[in-house]
Motif scaffolding. Structure first.
Motif, PDB file in Angstrom:
ATOM      1  N   THR A  17      33.315  33.968  32.304  1.00  0.00           N
ATOM      2  CA  THR A  17      33.536  33.026  31.211  1.00  0.00           C
ATOM      3  C   THR A  17      32.342  33.143  30.271  1.00  0.00           C
ATOM      4  OG1 THR A  17      34.709  31.538  32.694  1.00  0.00           O
ATOM      5  CG2 THR A  17      33.911  30.595  30.618  1.00  0.00           C
ATOM      6  N   ILE A  18      32.629  33.303  28.982  1.00  0.00           N
ATOM      7  CA  ILE A  18      31.564  33.407  27.979  1.00  0.00           C
ATOM      8  C   ILE A  18      30.885  32.042  27.838  1.00  0.00           C
ATOM      9  CG2 ILE A  18      31.047  33.880  25.535  1.00  0.00           C
ATOM     10  CD1 ILE A  18      32.088  36.389  27.017  1.00  0.00           C
ATOM     11  N   ASP A  19      29.555  32.013  27.977  1.00  0.00           N
ATOM     12  CA  ASP A  19      28.782  30.784  27.758  1.00  0.00           C
ATOM     13  C   ASP A  19      28.243  30.733  26.336  1.00  0.00           C
ATOM     14  OD1 ASP A  19      29.059  29.841  30.416  1.00  0.00           O
ATOM     15  OD2 ASP A  19      27.470  31.185  31.055  1.00  0.00           O
ATOM     16  N   SER A  42      29.127  33.308  32.899  1.00  0.00           N
ATOM     17  CA  SER A  42      29.169  32.757  34.257  1.00  0.00           C
ATOM     18  C   SER A  42      30.323  33.446  34.979  1.00  0.00           C
ATOM     19  CB  SER A  42      29.384  31.245  34.221  1.00  0.00           C
ATOM     20  OG  SER A  42      28.258  30.619  33.631  1.00  0.00           O
ATOM     21  N   TYR A  43      30.094  33.808  36.243  1.00  0.00           N
ATOM     22  CA  TYR A  43      31.121  34.535  36.992  1.00  0.00           C
ATOM     23  C   TYR A  43      30.877  34.413  38.485  1.00  0.00           C
ATOM     24  CZ  TYR A  43      27.610  38.174  37.793  1.00  0.00           C
ATOM     25  OH  TYR A  43      26.486  38.850  38.197  1.00  0.00           O
ATOM     26  N   VAL A  52      36.834  37.027  30.291  1.00  0.00           N
ATOM     27  CA  VAL A  52      36.858  38.480  30.137  1.00  0.00           C
ATOM     28  C   VAL A  52      36.555  39.124  31.486  1.00  0.00           C
ATOM     29  CG1 VAL A  52      36.166  38.546  27.712  1.00  0.00           C
ATOM     30  CG2 VAL A  52      34.415  38.436  29.484  1.00  0.00           C
ATOM     31  N   VAL A  53      36.946  40.392  31.617  1.00  0.00           N
ATOM     32  CA  VAL A  53      36.599  41.159  32.817  1.00  0.00           C
ATOM     33  C   VAL A  53      35.441  42.082  32.431  1.00  0.00           C
ATOM     34  CG1 VAL A  53      37.391  42.882  34.487  1.00  0.00           C
ATOM     35  CG2 VAL A  53      38.914  41.011  33.777  1.00  0.00           C
ATOM     36  N   LEU A  77      32.577  44.980  28.339  1.00  0.00           N
ATOM     37  CA  LEU A  77      33.734  44.159  28.694  1.00  0.00           C
ATOM     38  C   LEU A  77      34.995  45.008  28.610  1.00  0.00           C
ATOM     39  CD1 LEU A  77      32.777  40.984  26.629  1.00  0.00           C
ATOM     40  CD2 LEU A  77      32.236  41.491  29.016  1.00  0.00           C
ATOM     41  N   GLU A  78      35.971  44.671  29.434  1.00  0.00           N
ATOM     42  CA  GLU A  78      37.229  45.409  29.466  1.00  0.00           C
ATOM     43  C   GLU A  78      38.138  44.918  28.345  1.00  0.00           C
ATOM     44  OE1 GLU A  78      40.275  45.452  32.967  1.00  0.00           O
ATOM     45  OE2 GLU A  78      38.401  46.441  33.617  1.00  0.00           O
ATOM     46  N   ASN A  79      38.505  45.814  27.426  1.00  0.00           N
ATOM     47  CA  ASN A  79      39.403  45.495  26.301  1.00  0.00           C
ATOM     48  C   ASN A  79      39.086  44.135  25.671  1.00  0.00           C
ATOM     49  OD1 ASN A  79      40.883  47.881  26.872  1.00  0.00           O
ATOM     50  ND2 ASN A  79      41.979  46.776  28.466  1.00  0.00           N
TER      51      ASN A  79
END
Length: 177
Positions: A139-141, A88-89, A123-124, A109-111
């Motif tokens: 946000t990881i769902d 979700s973002y 995460v970005v 995903l970034e790093n």
């Protein structure tokens, strides 16, 4: 001279109006062009060694991430083993918040550190599947280790060709009867 000024003002107003028109479009209203991609994948993404659906084979899509997708016959254009996330973002381009978007892979995903990330982790994203996704904090769902597929298909509603759509997971595909 006065007439020239009016034309030039009118021209610059038109130009400004074109630039300021808002971009609209909800999640389910993507065109085939927006669902297509160049087919580029992250360098560190591992090709699946023994995928259920081989590259070049056919499968039926049983996912409805977008209109015209469910029930379409797909040609597999890539198969990769990775961890896949629903996220979700809020898009970086000011669009409406997106809930439970399927799918973003670990390599987009970034790093991100070690896979799998846990639900609730932030995460970005470096993914470019949709406008406003790249650089957005997500946000990881959910997380799942699986084979992800890049697919080509023709939409069931408008008959448009979609190339290199990312991503469909193995449980969202069915064999062609």
């Amino acid at each position: 001279m006065h007439r020239y000024n009016m034309q030039s003002e009118s021209h610059s107003e038109d130009h400004m109006n074109m630039q300021s028109e808002p971009h609209s479009g909800g999640h389910m209203n993507h065109s085939a062009g927006e669902m297509s991609s160049s087919g580029e994948v992250p360098e560190d993404l591992k090709e699946a060694e023994n995928p259920t659906y081989e590259v070049g084979s056919q499968a039926i899509i049983e996912a409805d991430h977008m209109r015209g997708m469910y029930g379409a016959e797909a040609t597999i254009s890539g198969a990769f083993d990775t961890t896949v996330y629903s996220v979700s973002y809020t898009p970086t381009n000011g669009g409406e918040p997106v809930e439970d978007h399927k799918w973003v892979i670990h390599e987009e995903l970034e790093n991100p550190g070690e896979a799998p990330l846990e639900p609730g982790d932030e995460v970005v994203m470096n993914a470019t599947h949709m406008e406003g996704m790249e650089g957005a904090t997500a946000t990881i769902d959910s997380a799942e280790q699986t084979t992800v597929y890049m697919v080509d298909f023709v939409t069931t509603d408008t008959g448009e060709e979609v190339q290199n759509h990312k991503w469909v997971i193995e449980s969202e595909l069915a064999p062609v009867e």
